[in-house]
Design a protein around this motif. Structure first.
Motif, PDB file in Angstrom:
ATOM      1  N   GLY A 146       0.826  -1.202   0.000  1.00 19.96           N
ATOM      2  CA  GLY A 146       0.000   0.000   0.000  1.00 19.96           C
ATOM      3  C   GLY A 146       0.860   1.253   0.000  1.00 19.96           C
ATOM      4  O   GLY A 146       0.389   2.349  -0.305  1.00 19.96           O
ATOM      5  N   ASP A 176      -7.017  -0.022  -3.250  1.00 15.93           N
ATOM      6  CA  ASP A 176      -7.882   0.573  -2.214  1.00 15.93           C
ATOM      7  C   ASP A 176      -8.801   1.639  -2.811  1.00 15.93           C
ATOM      8  O   ASP A 176      -9.984   1.718  -2.476  1.00 15.93           O
ATOM      9  N   GLN A 193      -9.924  -8.353  -5.390  1.00 15.15           N
ATOM     10  CA  GLN A 193      -9.526  -9.681  -5.882  1.00 15.15           C
ATOM     11  C   GLN A 193     -10.724 -10.630  -5.914  1.00 15.15           C
ATOM     12  O   GLN A 193     -10.947 -11.346  -6.893  1.00 15.15           O
TER      13      GLN A 193
HETATM   14  O1  KG4 Z   1       2.220  -4.145   3.169  1.00 16.25           O
HETATM   15  P1  KG4 Z   1       0.903  -3.677   3.651  1.00 16.25           P
HETATM   16  O2  KG4 Z   1       0.195  -4.501   4.696  1.00 16.25           O
HETATM   17  O3  KG4 Z   1       1.030  -2.285   4.280  1.00 16.25           O
HETATM   18  C1  KG4 Z   1       1.111  -1.054   3.754  1.00 16.25           C
HETATM   19  O4  KG4 Z   1       1.685  -0.843   2.681  1.00 16.25           O
HETATM   20  O5  KG4 Z   1       0.633  -0.206   4.505  1.00 16.25           O
HETATM   21  O6  KG4 Z   1      -0.047  -3.553   2.369  1.00 16.25           O
HETATM   22  C2  KG4 Z   1      -1.391  -3.223   2.451  1.00 16.25           C
HETATM   23  C3  KG4 Z   1      -1.933  -3.117   1.065  1.00 16.25           C
HETATM   24  C4  KG4 Z   1      -3.328  -2.527   1.015  1.00 16.25           C
HETATM   25  O7  KG4 Z   1      -3.353  -1.497   0.069  1.00 16.25           O
HETATM   26  C5  KG4 Z   1      -4.192  -3.707   0.598  1.00 16.25           C
HETATM   27  O8  KG4 Z   1      -5.341  -3.347  -0.144  1.00 16.25           O
HETATM   28  C6  KG4 Z   1      -3.224  -4.504  -0.250  1.00 16.25           C
HETATM   29  O9  KG4 Z   1      -1.994  -4.412   0.442  1.00 16.25           O
HETATM   30  N1  KG4 Z   1      -3.648  -5.902  -0.368  1.00 16.25           N
HETATM   31  C7  KG4 Z   1      -3.970  -6.475  -1.549  1.00 16.25           C
HETATM   32  C8  KG4 Z   1      -4.404  -7.799  -1.247  1.00 16.25           C
HETATM   33  N2  KG4 Z   1      -4.304  -7.977   0.108  1.00 16.25           N
HETATM   34  C9  KG4 Z   1      -3.837  -6.803   0.621  1.00 16.25           C
HETATM   35  N3  KG4 Z   1      -3.941  -5.991  -2.796  1.00 16.25           N
HETATM   36  C10 KG4 Z   1      -4.340  -6.821  -3.786  1.00 16.25           C
HETATM   37  N4  KG4 Z   1      -4.792  -8.078  -3.580  1.00 16.25           N
HETATM   38  C11 KG4 Z   1      -4.824  -8.606  -2.349  1.00 16.25           C
HETATM   39  N5  KG4 Z   1      -5.263  -9.860  -2.154  1.00 16.25           N
END
Ligand code: KG4
Ligand code: ZN
Length: 366
Positions: A146, A176, A193
């Protein structure tokens, strides 16, 4: 490097919206073990605002971090006396949160006399495949979450070459925002997804941003604008049919998959040109949970005869075990920080490359 004794580190992480503490030990034989991995999320606090509010995040980190440390030590079954050093994320990230972690770590270091080690959050992600799979340097890393999106050749705990990254949003932000546009819950990735699984990825013609440009840089903000435009065309008043939501999600996800696949091919060409002894690609970050993205990366790696690694999700998303592990490698390399350790909102891993421009809600991208 020959390992002569076990090293145990406490790690702290508070650079975005997860407050985390963990204990990791590298044993005499060189094998690493996560003894505890405590993560307290803040989704409930930010939900009403549609994104992470830095001030709320910082306050919550300051309130929760001591508790996380106690819990991590308790679960590991050790006291501060058995810790060799304290590692803390000292950037990049939302500055208030980073300061909360750094202040807590300094307090612990001062009170116990243990060494303090400032860790780059991105290095934590980038070194995780060594903790989980024992990858050997140099390997290629795709960090996709994210808050981050970049290709890195990981050469050592302190040497990284960035081959490219997003110039605007990270893919997780695009997932998001797409979810928000379509009335799906946050975090949007898993929802998009799920919806995509029942949709037709070919119905909407979404762009594949920057595929027409050489190199490994990416852009995801235009994609969400394309989703907005397509949504407005199919909406009837305030309502949108479920089948339309499914098709929009499938089309959006396919576009992200296509961009990541092609840019990964290009990054692999650059990496393989260096003739690594045991070529490997690792993916980390919350978006690495996406099954369509994982599948395409695996296919691209198979085409190129490159091993593919995706650490377990709990170690792919933000956590403190990765900070403790990176701390162990830095400790062994001789890094020691003092009370002057400062919190850095921006801290590119690759000092030779220009900083990335992208800086979304979750902070700087490089
Ligand atoms: O690494 P992470 O937990 O933390 C941050 O970057 O803050 O990533 C979170 C992100 C969120 O934007 C969420 O929507 C995305 O990862 N995410 C996904 C999936 N599971 C989580 N994006 C696409 N497909 C998924 N299955
Ligand atoms: Zn992260």
């Amino acid at each position: 490097m020959p390992v002569t004794r076990a090293i145990t580190l406490l790690g702290l992480e508070s650079s975005c919206d997860d407050t985390a503490a963990a204990v990791v030990r590298r044993d005499e034989a060189g094998a690493s073990h996560v003894l505890s991995n405590v993560v307290v999320g803040q989704n409930d606090l930010h939900r009403a605002f549609g994104g992470v509010v830095p001030e709320i995040a910082a306050r919550a980190h300051a309130e929760k971090i001591d508790h996380c440390v106690e819990k991590a030590l308790g679960e590991a079954g050790i006291g501060l006396a058995q810790i060799d050093a304290i590692a803390v994320t000292s950037g990049p990230g939302l500055i208030g949160g980073v300061i909360s972690g750094v202040m807590c770590a300094k307090g612990l270091a001062l009170a116990t006399g243990k060494p303090l080690i400032g860790v780059n959050h991105l290095a934590g992600h980038a070194l995780t495949p060594r903790l989980t799979d024992g990858l050997t340097y140099p390997y290629l890393m795709l960090l996709v979450s994210g808050g981050h999106c970049q290709f890195l050749i990981v050469r050592s705990a302190t040497e990284f070459s960035r081959l490219g990254g997003t110039i605007d949003d990270a893919p997780g932000e695009a997932f998001d925002k797409t979810a928000r546009l379509l009335g799906l819950a946050q975090p949007g990735g898993p929802e998009v997804q799920k919806a995509a699984e029942s949709g037709d990825p070919k119905r909407f013609k979404f762009p594949r941003p920057m595929l027409d440009r050489a190199g490994c840089d990416m852009s995801f903000s235009g994609l969400k604008t394309a989703v907005l435009r397509a949504r407005n065309e199919v909406m009837q008043g305030d309502t949108i049919h479920l089948a339309d939501v499914h098709d929009l999600c499938a089309g959006f996800q396919r576009a992200v998959v296509d961009v990541l696949a092609e840019k990964t091919r290009r990054a692999l060409v650059l990496y393989l040109a260096e003739k690594p002894a045991t070529p490997a690609l690792a993916v980390a970050g919350g978006v690495a949970a996406n099954t369509a993205i994982r599948a395409v990366l695996e296919t691209v790696c198979t085409e190129q005869n490159v091993a593919f690694t995706a650490p377990p999700l709990a170690l792919c998303t933000d956590n403190a075990a990765m900070i403790a592990y990176a701390g162990i490698e830095l400790f062994e390399a001789g890094q020691r920080d003092g009370m002057e350790l400062s919190a850095r909102p921006r801290w590119p891993l690759d000092r030779a490359s220009a900083p990335m421009l992208g800086s979304g809600k979750k902070g700087a991208k490089a």
